[in-house]
Design a protein around this motif. Structure first.
Motif, PDB file in Angstrom:
ATOM      1  N   UNK A 115       0.840  -1.200   0.000  1.00  0.00           N
ATOM      2  CA  UNK A 115       0.000   0.000   0.000  1.00  0.00           C
ATOM      3  C   UNK A 115       0.872   1.247   0.000  1.00  0.00           C
ATOM      4  N   UNK A 116       0.425   2.268  -0.749  1.00  0.00           N
ATOM      5  CA  UNK A 116       1.157   3.524  -0.798  1.00  0.00           C
ATOM      6  C   UNK A 116       0.731   4.473   0.315  1.00  0.00           C
ATOM      7  N   UNK A 117      -0.442   4.223   0.919  1.00  0.00           N
ATOM      8  CA  UNK A 117      -0.924   5.057   2.006  1.00  0.00           C
ATOM      9  C   UNK A 117      -1.946   4.263   2.818  1.00  0.00           C
ATOM     10  N   UNK A 118      -2.249   4.814   3.973  1.00  0.00           N
ATOM     11  CA  UNK A 118      -3.252   4.174   4.843  1.00  0.00           C
ATOM     12  C   UNK A 118      -4.035   5.265   5.557  1.00  0.00           C
ATOM     13  N   UNK A 119      -5.343   5.035   5.739  1.00  0.00           N
ATOM     14  CA  UNK A 119      -6.192   5.967   6.471  1.00  0.00           C
ATOM     15  C   UNK A 119      -6.443   5.373   7.852  1.00  0.00           C
ATOM     16  N   UNK A 120      -5.874   6.020   8.890  1.00  0.00           N
ATOM     17  CA  UNK A 120      -5.941   5.493  10.241  1.00  0.00           C
ATOM     18  C   UNK A 120      -6.540   6.533  11.183  1.00  0.00           C
ATOM     19  N   UNK A 121      -7.129   6.035  12.264  1.00  0.00           N
ATOM     20  CA  UNK A 121      -7.695   6.924  13.281  1.00  0.00           C
ATOM     21  C   UNK A 121      -6.570   7.468  14.146  1.00  0.00           C
ATOM     22  N   UNK A 122      -6.536   8.818  14.330  1.00  0.00           N
ATOM     23  CA  UNK A 122      -5.506   9.464  15.138  1.00  0.00           C
ATOM     24  C   UNK A 122      -5.967   9.481  16.591  1.00  0.00           C
ATOM     25  N   UNK A 123      -5.504   8.506  17.359  1.00  0.00           N
ATOM     26  CA  UNK A 123      -5.923   8.400  18.765  1.00  0.00           C
ATOM     27  C   UNK A 123      -5.261   9.449  19.648  1.00  0.00           C
ATOM     28  N   UNK A 124      -4.230  10.157  19.124  1.00  0.00           N
ATOM     29  CA  UNK A 124      -3.574  11.205  19.910  1.00  0.00           C
ATOM     30  C   UNK A 124      -4.359  12.511  19.875  1.00  0.00           C
ATOM     31  N   UNK A 125      -5.300  12.626  18.971  1.00  0.00           N
ATOM     32  CA  UNK A 125      -6.160  13.809  18.878  1.00  0.00           C
ATOM     33  C   UNK A 125      -7.462  13.509  19.615  1.00  0.00           C
ATOM     34  N   UNK A 126      -7.886  14.378  20.521  1.00  0.00           N
ATOM     35  CA  UNK A 126      -9.137  14.117  21.271  1.00  0.00           C
ATOM     36  C   UNK A 126     -10.341  13.885  20.356  1.00  0.00           C
ATOM     37  N   UNK A 127     -10.324  14.489  19.180  1.00  0.00           N
ATOM     38  CA  UNK A 127     -11.460  14.313  18.262  1.00  0.00           C
ATOM     39  C   UNK A 127     -11.335  13.028  17.445  1.00  0.00           C
ATOM     40  N   UNK A 128     -10.180  12.358  17.540  1.00  0.00           N
ATOM     41  CA  UNK A 128      -9.896  11.094  16.847  1.00  0.00           C
ATOM     42  C   UNK A 128     -10.323  11.128  15.378  1.00  0.00           C
ATOM     43  N   UNK A 129      -9.733  12.103  14.611  1.00  0.00           N
ATOM     44  CA  UNK A 129     -10.079  12.144  13.179  1.00  0.00           C
ATOM     45  C   UNK A 129      -9.335  11.038  12.422  1.00  0.00           C
ATOM     46  N   UNK A 130      -9.791  10.785  11.243  1.00  0.00           N
ATOM     47  CA  UNK A 130      -9.095   9.821  10.390  1.00  0.00           C
ATOM     48  C   UNK A 130      -8.088  10.603   9.546  1.00  0.00           C
ATOM     49  N   UNK A 131      -6.816  10.144   9.560  1.00  0.00           N
ATOM     50  CA  UNK A 131      -5.767  10.849   8.839  1.00  0.00           C
ATOM     51  C   UNK A 131      -5.132   9.913   7.817  1.00  0.00           C
ATOM     52  N   UNK A 132      -4.567  10.523   6.745  1.00  0.00           N
ATOM     53  CA  UNK A 132      -3.868   9.755   5.715  1.00  0.00           C
ATOM     54  C   UNK A 132      -2.384   9.730   6.040  1.00  0.00           C
ATOM     55  N   UNK A 133      -1.785   8.544   5.992  1.00  0.00           N
ATOM     56  CA  UNK A 133      -0.369   8.368   6.301  1.00  0.00           C
ATOM     57  C   UNK A 133       0.333   7.804   5.065  1.00  0.00           C
ATOM     58  N   UNK A 134       1.415   8.445   4.661  1.00  0.00           N
ATOM     59  CA  UNK A 134       2.180   7.961   3.504  1.00  0.00           C
ATOM     60  C   UNK A 134       2.999   6.746   3.895  1.00  0.00           C
TER      61      UNK A 134
END
Length: 587
Positions: free
Chosen positions: A364-383
């Motif tokens: 995979x070239x990227x992954x969409x993961x939940x950011x547990x370090x952010x209180x709002x727990x947004x989904x972020x794209x990671x290269x």
């Protein structure tokens, strides 16, 4: 005599040493040093030489310089330092000219060529010829037969096919179309010269060009002077022009010069001239009793200022380059610090990948993961690196975190050091811009080099492009014989095959790799002196693979007995009719 007029139309940045100035210098020299004896000869550097001349009741210092910018001759009151070892030309001059008497000094027409006749009580005569020609200026010692004994600058065939200035060659005057000597001019001759080329065109520029092309001794300054003096109501008066030219010739013939020292508005010397000029205000022209004294005072100032300007330019250039280099380093450090600020983000990204190993597919070239370090727990794209699996991608981010964390401390320290270096260099730049002496600039540069803020200069030896660019060295013996030798196999080939003549003496270490050495015999009569042969053999020994031996056999023969086999390696030759001498290269 010349008329004084109010024109003030010319500005110069470099002293004009024209044929008119040389004529005035020679007139004084004949009054002061003619009949004097040359008792000492000093060469200060590659371009400057002084003859100490004892005349009745006085000792004079006749100074010559073949410098490209400041070629000149005059009597000086100061002595420059000399090197520990006298240059070859100085040694040659001492051999031939020291002890000689000044029998006469002449100018060729009114050109910038001065011929000094040197004589000995036994009737021996030599000519010392000084040519002022910019970068081609030269001081040449010539025998009574017209053979060149030596010169301050050697000019080979690759520099000039028409005129080689080398020991043993016939002296040939500088090339150029014949011109009219103003001293021989009369009204009838002037009219005939004037009517021919300028009947249709008589503007200022054309007349200046005509003056310089027609009359010897004329440069831009003198041409401008004559035109300015001949102008009436904005037009050139032919009658006035004729009067000015006849007056110039009369001044030179009668030696009725009125030397002036010309300064700028701040009082700094600009030039010295044999007569007052209409091109500068009268309050900037200071009468002097001697043109030689005026030139001596002027050039001490001009050369000193030129050396200061050159040293300042070199120092400022080096400082600016060092500042620019350090500013680039500072930018790189800033990028490193900015990268370090992302260190914590790299760590968090690595931990998010570790927490989702099961959800990340390999390749995979990227992954969409939940950011547990952010209180709002947004989904972020990671290269991701598609060539790595999830665990390896996590490790990659942890390594970037560690690198950025470790680099930030070092980068911050480097940033402070680099900024301090830039500040020091900026301060040095301001100091260099206001420096008043060459010594202060050299001291400043030395300090910056010691602080590793400037690079240490490594002087590079200049190779004169005389022998087709090949590395051939020249040695001049005290007896006036020229010895050439090659520094590598290609230079050896060029020297033996293209430079040496059939009757030159050729030397080489016997059965040992080494330099080809040639003693030039042109211009010499009689047999080769033994000391010259020994000197050449020593050069051959010192430039061979046996240079550390206590005894080296050296073969010598005529160049006509040396042959290069077809297709042989560079530097390889065979020879015959040789004789061998043993030389200790260390003595």
């Amino acid at each position: 005599m010349f008329r004084r007029m109010t024109v003030f139309c010319y500005t110069i940045s470099v002293m004009t040493y024209d044929g008119f100035t040389l004529a005035a210098v020679i007139a004084e020299l004949n009054h002061r040093i003619k009949g004097g004896r040359i008792q000492k000869i000093r060469q200060h550097n590659d371009t400057d030489i002084t003859l100490e001349i004892r005349a009745p009741g006085f000792t004079y210092m006749l100074f010559f310089s073949v410098d490209a910018r400041f070629s000149r001759v005059y009597l000086t009151s100061s002595l420059q330092p000399v090197p520990k070892e006298a240059p070859n030309f100085c040694m040659l001059m001492r051999k031939h000219a020291q002890g000689a008497f000044i029998e006469g000094i002449e100018q060729v027409g009114m050109d910038r060529v001065m011929q000094t006749t040197l004589g000995y009580p036994d009737g021996t005569r030599l000519n010392l010829i000084f040519e002022i020609m910019g970068k081609h200026s030269n001081l040449i010692l010539v025998s009574s037969e017209g053979k060149i004994l030596g010169a301050a600058k050697h000019i080979g065939s690759t520099v000039s096919r028409y005129r080689q200035v080398l020991p043993g060659r016939d002296y040939v005057p500088p090339p150029g179309d014949p011109k009219v000597d103003p001293k021989s001019l009369d009204a009838t001759a002037f009219d005939s010269l004037w009517l021919s080329p300028l009947r249709q065109e008589s503007d200022d520029a054309a007349i200046k060009k005509w003056l310089m092309n027609t009359f010897s001794g004329f440069g831009p300054f003198l041409a401008e002077e004559i035109v300015a003096r001949s102008s009436k109501d904005g037009e050139i008066s032919v009658d006035m022009l004729s009067d000015e030219m006849l007056g110039l010739g009369d001044m030179v013939r009668t030696e009725s010069y009125e030397p002036v020292f010309i300064s700028d508005a701040t009082g700094r010397g600009l030039m010295a001239y044999p007569m007052p000029t209409v091109q500068f205000p009268p309050d900037r022209q200071h009468p002097r009793p001697s043109i030689n004294e005026s030139l001596d005072a002027l050039y001490r100032s001009l050369v000193s200022r030129s050396q200061l300007d050159d040293e300042r330019t070199q120092t400022l250039t080096a400082i600016r380059r060092s500042i620019a280099s350090r500013k680039q380093i500072l930018k790189s450090i800033e990028r490193t610090v900015a990268e370090a600020e992302n260190a914590d983000r790299y760590r968090k990204t690595g931990e998010l990948i570790l927490g989702s190993l099961h959800a990340i597919e390999k390749g995979a070239k990227s992954a969409h993961l939940t950011d547990y370090f952010d209180p709002n727990m947004p989904e972020i794209a990671i290269e991701l690196d598609e060539k790595l699996n999830a665990q390896q991608n996590a490790d990659r981010y942890f390594k970037r975190y560690q690198k950025a964390r470790d680099a930030v401390t070092t980068a911050q320290a480097r940033r402070a050091i680099t900024q301090h270096s830039i500040d020091t260099l900026e301060s040095a730049r301001q100091e260099a811009e206001s420096a008043k002496t060459v010594e202060s600039l050299k001291s400043l540069r030395k300090m910056l080099i010691e602080q590793d803020l400037l690079r240490s200069e490594v002087p590079q030896q200049k190779h004169i492009e005389e022998f087709g660019g090949e590395r051939i060295r020249r040695f001049l013996t005290p007896e006036g014989w020229e010895i050439l030798y090659g520094e590598n196999s290609k230079a050896n080939d060029y020297l033996t095959q293209r430079v040496a003549r059939p009757n030159d003496v050729w030397l080489h270490a016997r059965s040992i790799t080494g330099a080809h050495v040639v003693i030039r015999t042109a211009g010499h009569t009689g047999s080769l002196p033994r000391p010259v042969l020994i000197q050449a053999a020593k050069i051959a020994a010192q430039n061979s693979d046996a240079k550390h031996s206590s005894l080296v056999p050296i073969d010598h023969t005529m160049r006509k007995y040396v042959r290069k086999p077809r297709g042989s390696a560079p530097g390889y030759v065979i020879y015959r009719n040789e004789k061998t001498i043993d030389i200790n290269p260390k003595v």
